[in-house]
Design a protein around this motif. Sequence first.
Motif, PDB file in Angstrom:
ATOM      1  N   GLY A 108      10.084 -28.100  51.521  1.00 28.32           N
ATOM      2  CA  GLY A 108      10.058 -29.128  50.992  1.00 28.32           C
ATOM      3  C   GLY A 108       9.409 -29.220  48.961  1.00 28.32           C
ATOM      4  N   SER A 109       9.599 -28.290  48.552  1.00 28.43           N
ATOM      5  CA  SER A 109       9.155 -28.414  46.963  1.00 28.43           C
ATOM      6  C   SER A 109       9.935 -27.643  45.784  1.00 28.43           C
ATOM      7  CB  SER A 109       8.318 -26.502  47.371  1.00 28.43           C
ATOM      8  OG  SER A 109       6.756 -27.060  48.141  1.00 28.43           O
ATOM      9  N   GLY A 110       9.691 -27.745  44.321  1.00 26.67           N
ATOM     10  CA  GLY A 110      10.039 -27.725  43.442  1.00 26.67           C
ATOM     11  C   GLY A 110      10.358 -26.199  42.949  1.00 26.67           C
ATOM     12  N   ILE A 111      11.538 -25.679  42.326  1.00 21.92           N
ATOM     13  CA  ILE A 111      11.544 -24.153  42.345  1.00 21.92           C
ATOM     14  C   ILE A 111      11.967 -24.671  40.575  1.00 21.92           C
ATOM     15  CG2 ILE A 111      13.936 -24.656  42.513  1.00 21.92           C
ATOM     16  CD1 ILE A 111      14.277 -21.990  43.032  1.00 21.92           C
ATOM     17  N   ILE A 112      11.005 -22.940  39.873  1.00 23.14           N
ATOM     18  CA  ILE A 112      11.535 -22.783  38.300  1.00 23.14           C
ATOM     19  C   ILE A 112      12.103 -20.960  38.876  1.00 23.14           C
ATOM     20  CG2 ILE A 112      10.544 -22.265  36.232  1.00 23.14           C
ATOM     21  CD1 ILE A 112       8.120 -24.346  36.952  1.00 23.14           C
ATOM     22  N   THR A 113      13.284 -20.947  37.835  1.00 24.93           N
ATOM     23  CA  THR A 113      14.453 -20.006  37.880  1.00 24.93           C
ATOM     24  C   THR A 113      14.085 -19.160  36.702  1.00 24.93           C
ATOM     25  OG1 THR A 113      15.692 -20.878  37.321  1.00 24.93           O
ATOM     26  CG2 THR A 113      15.085 -19.755  39.742  1.00 24.93           C
ATOM     27  N   ASP A 114      13.974 -17.868  36.441  1.00 28.76           N
ATOM     28  CA  ASP A 114      13.979 -17.007  35.222  1.00 28.76           C
ATOM     29  C   ASP A 114      12.885 -17.073  34.515  1.00 28.76           C
ATOM     30  OD1 ASP A 114      16.680 -15.361  36.082  1.00 28.76           O
ATOM     31  OD2 ASP A 114      17.870 -17.552  35.437  1.00 28.76           O
ATOM     32  N   ALA A 115      11.725 -17.786  34.581  1.00 30.12           N
ATOM     33  CA  ALA A 115      10.745 -17.478  33.908  1.00 30.12           C
ATOM     34  C   ALA A 115      10.051 -16.199  33.351  1.00 30.12           C
ATOM     35  CB  ALA A 115       9.088 -18.168  35.022  1.00 30.12           C
ATOM     36  N   VAL A 116       9.470 -16.892  32.225  1.00 27.13           N
ATOM     37  CA  VAL A 116       9.465 -15.166  31.367  1.00 27.13           C
ATOM     38  C   VAL A 116       8.492 -14.918  30.387  1.00 27.13           C
ATOM     39  CG1 VAL A 116      11.453 -15.322  30.113  1.00 27.13           C
ATOM     40  CG2 VAL A 116       9.580 -16.506  28.764  1.00 27.13           C
ATOM     41  N   ASP A 117       6.895 -16.159  31.732  1.00 26.07           N
ATOM     42  CA  ASP A 117       5.941 -16.109  31.679  1.00 26.07           C
ATOM     43  C   ASP A 117       5.480 -17.402  32.272  1.00 26.07           C
ATOM     44  OD1 ASP A 117       3.500 -15.033  30.644  1.00 26.07           O
ATOM     45  OD2 ASP A 117       3.046 -16.253  28.050  1.00 26.07           O
ATOM     46  N   LEU A 118       4.178 -16.810  32.968  1.00 26.39           N
ATOM     47  CA  LEU A 118       3.365 -17.791  33.832  1.00 26.39           C
ATOM     48  C   LEU A 118       1.784 -18.336  32.969  1.00 26.39           C
ATOM     49  CD1 LEU A 118       4.385 -16.449  37.193  1.00 26.39           C
ATOM     50  CD2 LEU A 118       4.887 -18.377  35.764  1.00 26.39           C
ATOM     51  N   GLU A 119       1.335 -18.903  32.851  1.00 26.43           N
ATOM     52  CA  GLU A 119      -0.125 -19.439  32.953  1.00 26.43           C
ATOM     53  C   GLU A 119      -1.422 -20.496  33.466  1.00 26.43           C
ATOM     54  OE1 GLU A 119      -0.751 -22.120  29.065  1.00 26.43           O
ATOM     55  OE2 GLU A 119       0.918 -20.526  29.295  1.00 26.43           O
ATOM     56  N   ALA A 120      -2.286 -20.304  34.254  1.00 26.68           N
ATOM     57  CA  ALA A 120      -3.010 -21.501  34.794  1.00 26.68           C
ATOM     58  C   ALA A 120      -2.935 -22.814  34.242  1.00 26.68           C
ATOM     59  CB  ALA A 120      -4.686 -20.984  35.040  1.00 26.68           C
ATOM     60  N   GLY A 121      -2.559 -23.697  35.016  1.00 27.76           N
ATOM     61  CA  GLY A 121      -2.646 -25.370  34.477  1.00 27.76           C
ATOM     62  C   GLY A 121      -2.915 -25.864  35.049  1.00 27.76           C
ATOM     63  N   ALA A 122      -3.662 -27.740  34.683  1.00 27.82           N
ATOM     64  CA  ALA A 122      -4.498 -28.181  35.294  1.00 27.82           C
ATOM     65  C   ALA A 122      -4.087 -28.657  36.753  1.00 27.82           C
ATOM     66  CB  ALA A 122      -5.251 -29.284  34.262  1.00 27.82           C
ATOM     67  N   GLU A 123      -2.583 -28.610  36.269  1.00 28.99           N
ATOM     68  CA  GLU A 123      -2.326 -29.580  37.529  1.00 28.99           C
ATOM     69  C   GLU A 123      -1.302 -28.064  37.957  1.00 28.99           C
ATOM     70  OE1 GLU A 123      -0.815 -33.253  36.621  1.00 28.99           O
ATOM     71  OE2 GLU A 123      -1.484 -33.203  34.958  1.00 28.99           O
ATOM     72  N   GLY A 124      -1.153 -27.286  38.319  1.00 26.23           N
ATOM     73  CA  GLY A 124      -1.030 -25.695  38.814  1.00 26.23           C
ATOM     74  C   GLY A 124      -0.062 -25.099  37.446  1.00 26.23           C
ATOM     75  N   PRO A 125       1.065 -23.894  38.089  1.00 26.72           N
ATOM     76  CA  PRO A 125       0.997 -22.599  36.974  1.00 26.72           C
ATOM     77  C   PRO A 125       1.996 -23.757  36.377  1.00 26.72           C
ATOM     78  CG  PRO A 125       0.938 -21.819  39.794  1.00 26.72           C
ATOM     79  CD  PRO A 125       1.190 -23.748  39.392  1.00 26.72           C
ATOM     80  N   VAL A 126       1.756 -23.508  35.219  1.00 25.68           N
ATOM     81  CA  VAL A 126       2.651 -23.533  34.268  1.00 25.68           C
ATOM     82  C   VAL A 126       3.920 -22.346  33.963  1.00 25.68           C
ATOM     83  CG1 VAL A 126       3.295 -24.217  31.390  1.00 25.68           C
ATOM     84  CG2 VAL A 126       1.523 -25.233  32.999  1.00 25.68           C
ATOM     85  N   ALA A 127       5.659 -22.373  33.990  1.00 27.51           N
ATOM     86  CA  ALA A 127       6.155 -21.592  33.238  1.00 27.51           C
ATOM     87  C   ALA A 127       6.297 -21.432  31.673  1.00 27.51           C
ATOM     88  CB  ALA A 127       7.142 -21.254  34.569  1.00 27.51           C
ATOM     89  N   VAL A 148       7.556 -22.526  43.435  1.00 23.24           N
ATOM     90  CA  VAL A 148       8.759 -21.845  43.910  1.00 23.24           C
ATOM     91  C   VAL A 148       8.764 -20.631  42.755  1.00 23.24           C
ATOM     92  CG1 VAL A 148      10.284 -20.430  44.951  1.00 23.24           C
ATOM     93  CG2 VAL A 148       9.263 -22.183  46.037  1.00 23.24           C
ATOM     94  N   ILE A 149       8.548 -19.861  42.306  1.00 23.73           N
ATOM     95  CA  ILE A 149       8.543 -19.528  40.849  1.00 23.73           C
ATOM     96  C   ILE A 149       9.061 -18.215  40.720  1.00 23.73           C
ATOM     97  CG2 ILE A 149       8.099 -19.370  38.132  1.00 23.73           C
ATOM     98  CD1 ILE A 149       5.776 -20.507  39.006  1.00 23.73           C
ATOM     99  N   THR A 150      10.533 -18.108  39.880  1.00 19.16           N
ATOM    100  CA  THR A 150      10.943 -16.469  39.981  1.00 19.16           C
ATOM    101  C   THR A 150      10.977 -16.379  38.181  1.00 19.16           C
ATOM    102  OG1 THR A 150      13.560 -17.048  38.878  1.00 19.16           O
ATOM    103  CG2 THR A 150      13.356 -16.919  41.703  1.00 19.16           C
ATOM    104  N   VAL A 151      10.328 -14.853  37.651  1.00 19.31           N
ATOM    105  CA  VAL A 151      10.422 -13.604  37.083  1.00 19.31           C
ATOM    106  C   VAL A 151      11.064 -13.040  36.770  1.00 19.31           C
ATOM    107  CG1 VAL A 151       7.974 -13.547  35.932  1.00 19.31           C
ATOM    108  CG2 VAL A 151       7.975 -15.002  37.171  1.00 19.31           C
ATOM    109  N   LYS A 152      11.573 -13.610  34.911  1.00 19.93           N
ATOM    110  CA  LYS A 152      13.011 -11.997  35.166  1.00 19.93           C
ATOM    111  C   LYS A 152      11.792 -10.900  34.713  1.00 19.93           C
ATOM    112  CE  LYS A 152      15.224 -12.955  31.554  1.00 19.93           C
ATOM    113  NZ  LYS A 152      16.515 -14.054  30.423  1.00 19.93           N
ATOM    114  N   PRO A 153      12.417 -10.055  34.851  1.00 20.61           N
ATOM    115  CA  PRO A 153      11.866  -7.793  34.464  1.00 20.61           C
ATOM    116  C   PRO A 153      11.226  -8.117  33.216  1.00 20.61           C
ATOM    117  CG  PRO A 153      13.639  -7.887  36.074  1.00 20.61           C
ATOM    118  CD  PRO A 153      13.729  -9.236  35.729  1.00 20.61           C
ATOM    119  N   ASN A 154      10.427  -7.244  32.569  1.00 22.72           N
ATOM    120  CA  ASN A 154       9.920  -6.869  31.959  1.00 22.72           C
ATOM    121  C   ASN A 154       8.992  -8.224  30.954  1.00 22.72           C
ATOM    122  OD1 ASN A 154      10.774  -3.941  31.505  1.00 22.72           O
ATOM    123  ND2 ASN A 154      12.897  -4.816  31.655  1.00 22.72           N
ATOM    124  N   SER A 155       9.141  -9.349  32.307  1.00 20.48           N
ATOM    125  CA  SER A 155       8.043 -10.694  31.127  1.00 20.48           C
ATOM    126  C   SER A 155       6.538 -10.097  31.744  1.00 20.48           C
ATOM    127  CB  SER A 155       8.349 -11.896  32.025  1.00 20.48           C
ATOM    128  OG  SER A 155      10.243 -11.888  32.185  1.00 20.48           O
TER     129      SER A 155
END
Length: 320
Positions: A108-127, A148-155
Amino acid sequence: MAEILVYVDHVDGAVRKPTLELLTLARRLGEPVAVALGNGAADTAAALAEHGAVKVLTAEAPEFAEYLVVPKVEALQAAYEAVSPAAVLVPSSAEGKEIAARLAVRIGSGIITDAVDLEAGAEGPVATQSAFAASYTTKSRVSKGTPVITVKPNSAPVEAAPAAGTVEALAVSFSEKAHGTKVTARTPRESTGRPELTEAAIVVSGGRGVNGAENFGIIEALADSLGAAVGASRAAVDAGWYPHSNQVGQTGKSVSPQLYIASGISGAIQHRAGMQTSKTIVAINKDAEAPIFDLVDYGVVGDLFDVVPQLTQEIQARKG
């Protein structure tokens, strides 16, 4: 510190590069907990620990090889329930995105696909993502459930960061759905000796300007001198000059290497969508007005049949 679940992409215990990149990103968000499934899962522990995994959850069962993705989804769900992570990171391959999507629905969670970077945010990861054929960059976060986050290779770079890497067996009970689609046969892909296109740090691609399948040899020679993968535009693939498995673009594969060399490619939006997130882009084209030059870091206006062999020769000379 929050724990971050990382799904491990490996082949018989050999960890693939995108997973090591995920561990680099996971350390920005918390403590990485790796989940390795299938044959050789326990053999991944040393490499995972070397790159920051504080814990490695392993499960080896015939279901992972004999059936399609559902057994892996159920195992990842079991790991999620055991760890209660702050986020789940998965490599952004075709299989990885299906696993991530199915897991997001189950928990029951949101998903983000094909992220190219991730950083910590006050309310959770920011993609960070590229959107609208890579014409825009967006920053997103999941507002419901565990991201739930998928990350592209070479990111991200692969960085050594030794950690405990404690190995623990993951208890998994497979449902009836896990046995719904059986793998009946496998055919090994013929190896070219070159890196996997979507994971390569350097990609050399040829397009309509190559003017024939027999001329792709000069593209391959440049790629081999650089230890690169070979790509092709849709025009080259549609003409039958190179296999579809090597197509870069919106209807092919999306790549994000450190260096992308486009030879004889005009730069149609369909192609740009698959390579625009490359870190450095070089184009070789005899048409000075080609759209690809609006995108590149370095452009060479010239006939690829003159430029590419000279470039290959210079690289080989410098290598010794």
